[in-house]
Design a protein around this motif. Structure first.
Motif, PDB file in Angstrom:
ATOM      1  N   ASP A   6       0.573  -1.145  -0.029  1.00 41.58           N
ATOM      2  CA  ASP A   6       0.101  -0.175  -0.421  1.00 41.58           C
ATOM      3  C   ASP A   6       0.905   1.172   0.032  1.00 41.58           C
ATOM      4  OD1 ASP A   6       1.103  -0.163   2.409  1.00 41.58           O
ATOM      5  OD2 ASP A   6      -1.388   0.512   3.256  1.00 41.58           O
ATOM      6  N   ALA A   7       0.142   2.163   0.147  1.00 41.58           N
ATOM      7  CA  ALA A   7       1.047   3.563  -0.105  1.00 41.58           C
ATOM      8  C   ALA A   7       1.472   3.740   1.476  1.00 41.58           C
ATOM      9  CB  ALA A   7       0.155   4.337  -1.202  1.00 41.58           C
ATOM     10  N   GLY A   8       1.585   3.193   2.582  1.00 41.60           N
ATOM     11  CA  GLY A   8       1.382   3.351   3.694  1.00 41.60           C
ATOM     12  C   GLY A   8       0.830   4.744   4.201  1.00 41.60           C
ATOM     13  N   ALA A   9      -0.085   5.805   4.090  1.00 37.59           N
ATOM     14  CA  ALA A   9      -0.329   6.923   4.148  1.00 37.59           C
ATOM     15  C   ALA A   9      -0.897   6.650   5.887  1.00 37.59           C
ATOM     16  CB  ALA A   9      -1.921   7.342   3.144  1.00 37.59           C
ATOM     17  N   ASN A  10      -1.155   5.570   6.432  1.00 37.37           N
ATOM     18  CA  ASN A  10      -1.409   5.212   8.240  1.00 37.37           C
ATOM     19  C   ASN A  10      -0.126   5.249   8.480  1.00 37.37           C
ATOM     20  OD1 ASN A  10      -3.049   7.106   7.826  1.00 37.37           O
ATOM     21  ND2 ASN A  10      -5.091   5.642   7.331  1.00 37.37           N
ATOM     22  N   ALA A  11       0.047   4.437   9.608  1.00 37.14           N
ATOM     23  CA  ALA A  11       1.093   3.948  10.530  1.00 37.14           C
ATOM     24  C   ALA A  11       0.363   2.490  10.812  1.00 37.14           C
ATOM     25  CB  ALA A  11       1.022   4.545  11.880  1.00 37.14           C
ATOM     26  N   LEU A  12       1.155   1.361  10.737  1.00 36.66           N
ATOM     27  CA  LEU A  12       0.487   0.419  10.809  1.00 36.66           C
ATOM     28  C   LEU A  12       0.385   0.330  12.461  1.00 36.66           C
ATOM     29  CD1 LEU A  12      -0.238  -2.238  10.280  1.00 36.66           C
ATOM     30  CD2 LEU A  12       2.085  -3.307  10.962  1.00 36.66           C
ATOM     31  N   ALA A  13      -1.365  -0.071  12.792  1.00 33.81           N
ATOM     32  CA  ALA A  13      -1.425   0.395  14.493  1.00 33.81           C
ATOM     33  C   ALA A  13      -0.460  -0.574  15.090  1.00 33.81           C
ATOM     34  CB  ALA A  13      -2.791  -0.281  14.609  1.00 33.81           C
ATOM     35  N   PRO A  14      -0.345  -0.255  16.388  1.00 36.41           N
ATOM     36  CA  PRO A  14       0.249  -1.549  16.972  1.00 36.41           C
ATOM     37  C   PRO A  14      -0.354  -2.889  17.224  1.00 36.41           C
ATOM     38  CG  PRO A  14       0.487   0.852  18.233  1.00 36.41           C
ATOM     39  CD  PRO A  14      -0.500   0.968  17.412  1.00 36.41           C
ATOM     40  N   THR A  15      -1.462  -2.175  17.526  1.00 35.01           N
ATOM     41  CA  THR A  15      -2.628  -3.604  18.020  1.00 35.01           C
ATOM     42  C   THR A  15      -3.165  -4.418  16.559  1.00 35.01           C
ATOM     43  OG1 THR A  15      -4.624  -2.190  18.093  1.00 35.01           O
ATOM     44  CG2 THR A  15      -3.857  -2.232  19.759  1.00 35.01           C
ATOM     45  N   ALA A  16      -2.370  -3.789  15.653  1.00 34.86           N
ATOM     46  CA  ALA A  16      -2.745  -4.753  14.681  1.00 34.86           C
ATOM     47  C   ALA A  16      -1.475  -5.282  13.537  1.00 34.86           C
ATOM     48  CB  ALA A  16      -3.803  -3.665  13.204  1.00 34.86           C
ATOM     49  N   ARG A  17      -1.014  -6.122  14.531  1.00 28.31           N
ATOM     50  CA  ARG A  17       0.398  -6.931  13.648  1.00 28.31           C
ATOM     51  C   ARG A  17      -0.289  -8.225  14.367  1.00 28.31           C
ATOM     52  NH1 ARG A  17       3.932  -2.862  16.949  1.00 28.31           N
ATOM     53  NH2 ARG A  17       3.478  -0.986  16.310  1.00 28.31           N
ATOM     54  N   THR A  18      -0.047  -8.986  13.117  1.00 26.64           N
ATOM     55  CA  THR A  18      -0.268 -10.386  13.215  1.00 26.64           C
ATOM     56  C   THR A  18       0.885 -10.778  12.633  1.00 26.64           C
ATOM     57  OG1 THR A  18      -1.261 -12.470  12.324  1.00 26.64           O
ATOM     58  CG2 THR A  18      -1.598  -9.914  11.656  1.00 26.64           C
ATOM     59  N   PRO A  19       1.800 -12.615  12.709  1.00 27.54           N
ATOM     60  CA  PRO A  19       2.884 -12.825  11.679  1.00 27.54           C
ATOM     61  C   PRO A  19       2.084 -13.617  10.632  1.00 27.54           C
ATOM     62  CG  PRO A  19       2.264 -14.086  13.512  1.00 27.54           C
ATOM     63  CD  PRO A  19       1.615 -12.242  13.851  1.00 27.54           C
ATOM     64  N   TRP A  20       0.824 -13.189   9.513  1.00 28.27           N
ATOM     65  CA  TRP A  20       0.283 -13.934   9.286  1.00 28.27           C
ATOM     66  C   TRP A  20       0.632 -12.867   8.235  1.00 28.27           C
ATOM     67  CZ3 TRP A  20      -0.631 -18.935   7.533  1.00 28.27           C
ATOM     68  CH2 TRP A  20      -0.353 -19.754   8.637  1.00 28.27           C
ATOM     69  N   VAL A  21       0.384 -11.391   8.470  1.00 27.73           N
ATOM     70  CA  VAL A  21       0.313 -10.188   7.784  1.00 27.73           C
ATOM     71  C   VAL A  21       1.552  -9.513   7.672  1.00 27.73           C
ATOM     72  CG1 VAL A  21      -0.756  -7.905   7.099  1.00 27.73           C
ATOM     73  CG2 VAL A  21      -2.371 -10.669   7.393  1.00 27.73           C
ATOM     74  N   VAL A  22       2.024  -9.545   6.017  1.00 38.35           N
ATOM     75  CA  VAL A  22       3.444  -8.886   5.778  1.00 38.35           C
ATOM     76  C   VAL A  22       2.923  -7.165   5.212  1.00 38.35           C
ATOM     77  CG1 VAL A  22       5.939  -8.776   5.237  1.00 38.35           C
ATOM     78  CG2 VAL A  22       4.814 -10.770   6.187  1.00 38.35           C
ATOM     79  N   ARG A  23       3.099  -6.330   5.589  1.00 40.39           N
ATOM     80  CA  ARG A  23       3.005  -4.930   4.927  1.00 40.39           C
ATOM     81  C   ARG A  23       4.942  -4.703   4.171  1.00 40.39           C
ATOM     82  NH1 ARG A  23       2.213   0.813   7.535  1.00 40.39           N
ATOM     83  NH2 ARG A  23       0.574   1.169   5.833  1.00 40.39           N
TER      84      ARG A  23
END
Length: 421
Positions: free
Chosen positions: A153-170
């Motif tokens: 993605d464009a990275g318009a927003n910071a990755l929320a600390p509560t929205a991290r999972t090893p199944w999703v890489v950005r």
């Protein structure tokens, strides 16, 4: 403030036809792909970087590619696919089988399209231009099928600390980090007083608050925050110009995309105000200004793909937009993971390999911070007013320390993925 990038559920039922509509693949002339990335590269930390000449997949990597049907930037899906195709055609021995599916433009439509694809097709990895924070809620589905997700993605927003999972890489373009770094640079290089203007479609994301925090951290103060247009599309550019003439800021920082970016570029290029104050153009407006002949004499563009090396300059002819580049990097990251993960490259092993891959790409070294999950890549402010050399100044990237402070307080109320709506 809500810490999510976008609303994960919007209550709308996706249209099956839109979800399943396949993108027409355009042929790429491989003879033009002489990018010349070296086979042996080393990062600033002394570790090996992945380049496409290291090896080949021993088995096909089956990729389900989720693409938006964007109204804000209609070429988005096509440019991502073309960038991925460029990489797949160019990389030695790449065995990437990409299944593109257009999902619509809302986070819930992306999730439904992913569920349909996993239920109906055999894929090793999902990739797509989707909401990274909302996609973290896909974890049960991804774990059930054993298929990781690479968000580009464009990275318009910071990755929320509560929205991290090893199944999703950005793997992002780092727009919020660019805004933060540009704020710090501008306070020192241009002055501590700024007027900030933003297009309505860009206002709900983290780029403006990231700029403000970076600017303030270097002693700057935003005098006024204005919109470039009203919600109904009525231009407010004359009011912006009047405010600039009245208050005489050290510079104007503007963030806009789509029609708002084009309208601003045309207005500023013809405005007397442009000769009175420097302009720092960010996001898609930076690309709009960089790609146009400018009459204005004091324009800077905050960019991630600024033609700062022979490799990048050559690549610009083949990957002319940020989203061509993003599609290229997504394919490169998946290919790197397939190679380095070996025979066990599936599920969480594949996800971990994607997260750990350090890439040598046309914009330089691109890696993912293991603490925050954010993409770390070169950022530049490019002077568009200095003749043919178009000088680019490298800026410090917001690393783990800066991000840990920012990501906890950034977090928009955006109702969709940036540029996907």
């Amino acid at each position: 403030m809500n810490s999510k990038e976008c609303a994960p559920k919007d209550g709308l039922t996706p249209e099956s036809e839109s979800r399943r509509r396949f993108v027409t693949l355009s042929s790429i002339t491989t003879a033009s792909l002489a990018l010349g990335i070296p086979g042996e590269a080393t990062s600033s930390e002394g570790t090996s970087l992945y380049s496409p000449h290291e090896g080949a997949n021993t088995a096909p990597l089956r990729i389900g590619m989720l693409l938006p049907d964007s109204q804000a930037y209609p070429p988005l899906g096509d440019e991502l696919m073309k960038g991925a195709q460029v990489y797949a055609s160019w990389a030695q021995g790449a065995n990437l089988h990409i299944m593109p599916v257009v999902y619509g433009n809302r986070p819930s439509q992306a999730e439904s399209a992913a569920a349909d694809l996993l239920a109906s097709s055999t894929v090793d990895v999902l990739a797509g231009f989707v909401c990274a924070n909302a996609a973290a809620q896909w974890e049960p589905m991804l774990a059930r099928y054993g298929v990781p997700l690479l968000v580009g993605d464009a990275g318009a927003n910071a990755l929320a600390p509560t929205a991290r999972t090893p199944w999703v890489v950005r793997n992002s373009l780092g727009y919020w980090q660019t805004a933060w770094a540009t704020g710090r640079w501008a306070a020192k290089a241009l002055g501590p007083r700024a007027i900030v203007a933003v297009g309505p479609a860009d206002s709900a994301f983290d780029q403006i608050p990231a700029f403000e925090r970076g600017f303030a951290s270097a002693g700057g103060r935003v005098q006024d925050l204005l919109f470039t247009a009203a919600p109904d599309g009525t231009s407010r550019l004359e009011a912006l110009a009047q405010k600039v003439r009245q208050t005489r800021p050290d510079f104007v920082y503007v963030l806009a995309s789509g029609p708002d970016a084009r309208a601003f570029r045309q207005f500023w290029n013809a405005s007397y105000t442009a000769s009175q104050v420097p302009l720092v153009a960010a996001g898609m407006l930076g690309e709009e200004m960089a790609g146009a002949a400018l009459a204005a004499s004091q324009v800077w563009a905050a960019r991630t793909h600024a033609g700062t090396s022979a490799l990048d300059t050559l690549a610009s002819a083949i990957l002319p937009t940020p989203f061509h580049l993003l599609g290229f990097e997504m394919a490169q990251r998946m290919h790197a993971a397939a190679i380095h993960g070996g025979a066990q490259a599936h599920g969480l092993v594949l996800a971990k390999a994607m997260a750990q891959a350090a890439l040598q790409t046309p914009r330089g070294e691109v890696r993912i911070d293991p603490t925050t999950g954010e993409t770390l890549a070169p950022i530049h402010v490019q002077g568009l007013h200095r003749g043919p050399e178009r000088a680019a100044i490298p800026l410090p990237v917001a690393g783990a320390t800066a991000c840990q402070g920012l990501c906890d307080v950034l977090g928009s109320r955006a109702l969709g993925t940036y540029l996907a709506t």
